[in-house]
Design a protein around this motif. Structure first.
Motif, PDB file in Angstrom:
ATOM      1  N   HIS A  13     108.457  34.676 116.940  1.00 27.90           N
ATOM      2  CA  HIS A  13     107.301  35.094 116.199  1.00 27.90           C
ATOM      3  C   HIS A  13     106.633  33.988 115.224  1.00 27.90           C
ATOM      4  O   HIS A  13     105.547  33.916 114.871  1.00 27.90           O
ATOM      5  N   ASN A  14     107.639  32.995 115.218  1.00 29.37           N
ATOM      6  CA  ASN A  14     107.020  31.853 114.416  1.00 29.37           C
ATOM      7  C   ASN A  14     106.505  30.799 115.046  1.00 29.37           C
ATOM      8  O   ASN A  14     105.862  29.657 114.762  1.00 29.37           O
ATOM      9  N   TYR A  15     106.527  30.985 116.500  1.00 27.72           N
ATOM     10  CA  TYR A  15     105.745  29.936 117.395  1.00 27.72           C
ATOM     11  C   TYR A  15     104.433  30.394 117.548  1.00 27.72           C
ATOM     12  O   TYR A  15     104.131  31.368 117.900  1.00 27.72           O
ATOM     13  N   ILE A  16     103.499  29.307 117.475  1.00 28.77           N
ATOM     14  CA  ILE A  16     102.123  29.404 117.811  1.00 28.77           C
ATOM     15  C   ILE A  16     101.901  29.729 119.329  1.00 28.77           C
ATOM     16  O   ILE A  16     101.270  30.440 119.673  1.00 28.77           O
ATOM     17  N   TYR A  17     102.714  28.756 120.094  1.00 21.75           N
ATOM     18  CA  TYR A  17     102.665  28.984 121.607  1.00 21.75           C
ATOM     19  C   TYR A  17     104.308  29.019 121.892  1.00 21.75           C
ATOM     20  O   TYR A  17     104.904  28.320 121.589  1.00 21.75           O
ATOM     21  N   ASN A  18     104.142  30.347 122.831  1.00 17.14           N
ATOM     22  CA  ASN A  18     105.766  30.571 123.136  1.00 17.14           C
ATOM     23  C   ASN A  18     106.129  29.448 124.077  1.00 17.14           C
ATOM     24  O   ASN A  18     105.567  29.028 124.952  1.00 17.14           O
ATOM     25  N   PRO A  19     107.525  29.314 123.695  1.00 18.94           N
ATOM     26  CA  PRO A  19     108.099  28.303 124.505  1.00 18.94           C
ATOM     27  C   PRO A  19     108.599  28.597 125.825  1.00 18.94           C
ATOM     28  O   PRO A  19     109.448  28.159 126.523  1.00 18.94           O
ATOM     29  N   TYR A  20     108.032  29.930 126.448  1.00 16.78           N
ATOM     30  CA  TYR A  20     108.500  30.462 127.931  1.00 16.78           C
ATOM     31  C   TYR A  20     107.245  31.218 128.267  1.00 16.78           C
ATOM     32  O   TYR A  20     106.475  31.661 127.448  1.00 16.78           O
ATOM     33  N   SER A  21     107.289  31.492 129.676  1.00 12.43           N
ATOM     34  CA  SER A  21     106.331  32.106 130.356  1.00 12.43           C
ATOM     35  C   SER A  21     107.058  33.287 131.175  1.00 12.43           C
ATOM     36  O   SER A  21     108.214  32.817 131.833  1.00 12.43           O
ATOM     37  N   GLN A  22     106.332  34.029 131.715  1.00 16.63           N
ATOM     38  CA  GLN A  22     107.099  35.122 132.671  1.00 16.63           C
ATOM     39  C   GLN A  22     105.896  35.796 133.423  1.00 16.63           C
ATOM     40  O   GLN A  22     104.725  36.057 132.872  1.00 16.63           O
ATOM     41  N   PHE A  23     106.195  36.142 134.641  1.00 21.65           N
ATOM     42  CA  PHE A  23     105.339  36.960 135.475  1.00 21.65           C
ATOM     43  C   PHE A  23     106.120  37.578 136.753  1.00 21.65           C
ATOM     44  O   PHE A  23     107.328  37.137 136.981  1.00 21.65           O
ATOM     45  N   PHE A 125     101.972  21.676 126.336  1.00 21.00           N
ATOM     46  CA  PHE A 125     102.728  20.696 126.601  1.00 21.00           C
ATOM     47  C   PHE A 125     103.527  20.000 125.279  1.00 21.00           C
ATOM     48  O   PHE A 125     104.533  19.794 125.369  1.00 21.00           O
ATOM     49  N   ASP A 126     102.649  19.789 124.367  1.00 16.22           N
ATOM     50  CA  ASP A 126     103.096  19.409 123.172  1.00 16.22           C
ATOM     51  C   ASP A 126     104.280  20.345 122.440  1.00 16.22           C
ATOM     52  O   ASP A 126     105.235  19.680 121.755  1.00 16.22           O
ATOM     53  N   GLU A 127     104.607  21.622 122.972  1.00 14.78           N
ATOM     54  CA  GLU A 127     105.766  22.223 122.420  1.00 14.78           C
ATOM     55  C   GLU A 127     106.898  21.909 123.165  1.00 14.78           C
ATOM     56  O   GLU A 127     108.012  22.595 123.083  1.00 14.78           O
ATOM     57  N   SER A 128     106.705  21.213 124.205  1.00 17.15           N
ATOM     58  CA  SER A 128     107.981  20.853 125.158  1.00 17.15           C
ATOM     59  C   SER A 128     108.848  19.652 124.664  1.00 17.15           C
ATOM     60  O   SER A 128     110.062  19.654 125.330  1.00 17.15           O
ATOM     61  N   GLY A 129     108.300  18.850 123.873  1.00 23.65           N
ATOM     62  CA  GLY A 129     109.073  17.826 123.477  1.00 23.65           C
ATOM     63  C   GLY A 129     108.408  16.883 122.487  1.00 23.65           C
ATOM     64  O   GLY A 129     107.623  17.376 121.803  1.00 23.65           O
ATOM     65  N   LYS A 130     109.202  15.701 122.178  1.00 27.25           N
ATOM     66  CA  LYS A 130     108.689  14.975 120.905  1.00 27.25           C
ATOM     67  C   LYS A 130     107.458  14.200 121.479  1.00 27.25           C
ATOM     68  O   LYS A 130     106.611  13.954 120.219  1.00 27.25           O
ATOM     69  N   GLU A 131     107.317  13.714 122.523  1.00 27.14           N
ATOM     70  CA  GLU A 131     105.882  13.128 123.002  1.00 27.14           C
ATOM     71  C   GLU A 131     104.984  13.944 122.840  1.00 27.14           C
ATOM     72  O   GLU A 131     104.758  15.015 123.695  1.00 27.14           O
ATOM     73  N   LYS A 132     103.757  13.661 122.201  1.00 25.67           N
ATOM     74  CA  LYS A 132     102.393  14.664 121.833  1.00 25.67           C
ATOM     75  C   LYS A 132     101.438  14.040 122.778  1.00 25.67           C
ATOM     76  O   LYS A 132     101.215  12.638 122.926  1.00 25.67           O
ATOM     77  N   ILE A 133     100.510  14.988 123.532  1.00 29.25           N
ATOM     78  CA  ILE A 133      99.391  14.397 124.348  1.00 29.25           C
ATOM     79  C   ILE A 133      98.189  14.935 123.725  1.00 29.25           C
ATOM     80  O   ILE A 133      97.108  14.190 123.873  1.00 29.25           O
ATOM     81  N   PHE A 134      98.157  15.872 123.061  1.00 26.39           N
ATOM     82  CA  PHE A 134      96.797  16.613 122.507  1.00 26.39           C
ATOM     83  C   PHE A 134      96.258  15.766 121.464  1.00 26.39           C
ATOM     84  O   PHE A 134      96.662  15.160 120.459  1.00 26.39           O
ATOM     85  N   SER A 135      94.761  15.342 121.814  1.00 28.31           N
ATOM     86  CA  SER A 135      93.978  14.455 120.815  1.00 28.31           C
ATOM     87  C   SER A 135      92.427  15.157 121.027  1.00 28.31           C
ATOM     88  O   SER A 135      92.084  15.407 122.274  1.00 28.31           O
TER      89      SER A 135
END
Length: 217
Positions: A13-23, A125-135
């Motif tokens: 619940h503390n994640y802005i973007y869930n670290p998983y997806s499902q379908f 993508f930025d939730e997946s690791g230390k290196e960030k891409i968003f700007s």
């Protein structure tokens, strides 16, 4: 949620973007695809599901038998190197295989744009690791140098309990008229989208995509 710890369920619940997806996809069988985008998801969500033999659907009072299970881990650095520094291509074909939508200013957006697509993927993508891409500078450049060149989409409703969410599903092609580096960033993000999903409620079955020609599951 019943297969993971109470702590993990609360922590999500503390994640802005869930670290998983499902379908779920169906042909002769039903395929339940669950995909994590970081080590937390792997350890706390995916691994606890290994060895599951049955799935009980409460609202149907039904047991589903698990006939087979496939588990695969992809190294993040190798993934980035493969797509960020590989052969460039100025067009990307993929499909929204489950209903997809965006939300902005309190409204559901059911007409995709390259800005909405890349913004969603960069933040996931930025939730997946230390290196960030968003700007915002990169997002502006991606929007400026990309456009939807072909599509075959239709609107649908996605029902979650009693809520009906307006969404879309179908095929799309994005073209990038920028430099090779930008083409590779776009390719990296779309490939990543196969694990993170695009748009809202990807942890509840929405926003699943697949690159054209790839296999089910």
């Amino acid at each position: 949620m019943e297969s993971i710890s109470d702590y993990t369920a609360e922590d999500l619940h503390n994640y802005i973007y869930n670290p998983y997806s499902q379908f779920i996809e169906r042909d002769d069988y039903s395929y339940w695809c669950i995909r994590g985008i970081n080590e937390y998801a792997e350890e706390n969500i995916l691994k606890p599901l290994i060895g599951m033999k049955t799935i009980f659907l409460k609202n149907k009072n039904m047991d589903l038998k698990v006939l087979d299970m496939k588990y695969e881990t992809i190294n993040r650095n190798e993934f980035i190197e493969k797509y960020l520094f590989g052969e460039a291509n100025n067009k990307i074909d993929f499909s929204f295989i489950t209903p997809t939508a965006f939300r902005s200013e309190g409204r559901y957006i059911v007409v995709p744009s390259t800005r909405l697509i890349f913004q969603s993927l960069m933040k996931k993508f930025d939730e997946s690791g230390k290196e960030k891409i968003f700007s915002y500078d990169l997002l502006e450049d991606m929007e400026k140098h990309s456009f939807i060149s072909r599509y075959k989409l239709r609107t649908v409703l996605y029902c979650i309990e009693k809520v009906k969410i307006p969404a879309f599903i179908g095929d799309i092609q994005i073209r990038i008229d920028g430099p090779k580096e930008m083409q590779n960033i776009a390719k990296l993000l779309i490939k990543f989208g196969a694990y993170s999903g695009i748009g809202i409620k990807t942890a509840m079955g929405m926003g699943a995509i697949r690159m054209r020609g790839e296999d089910i599951g």
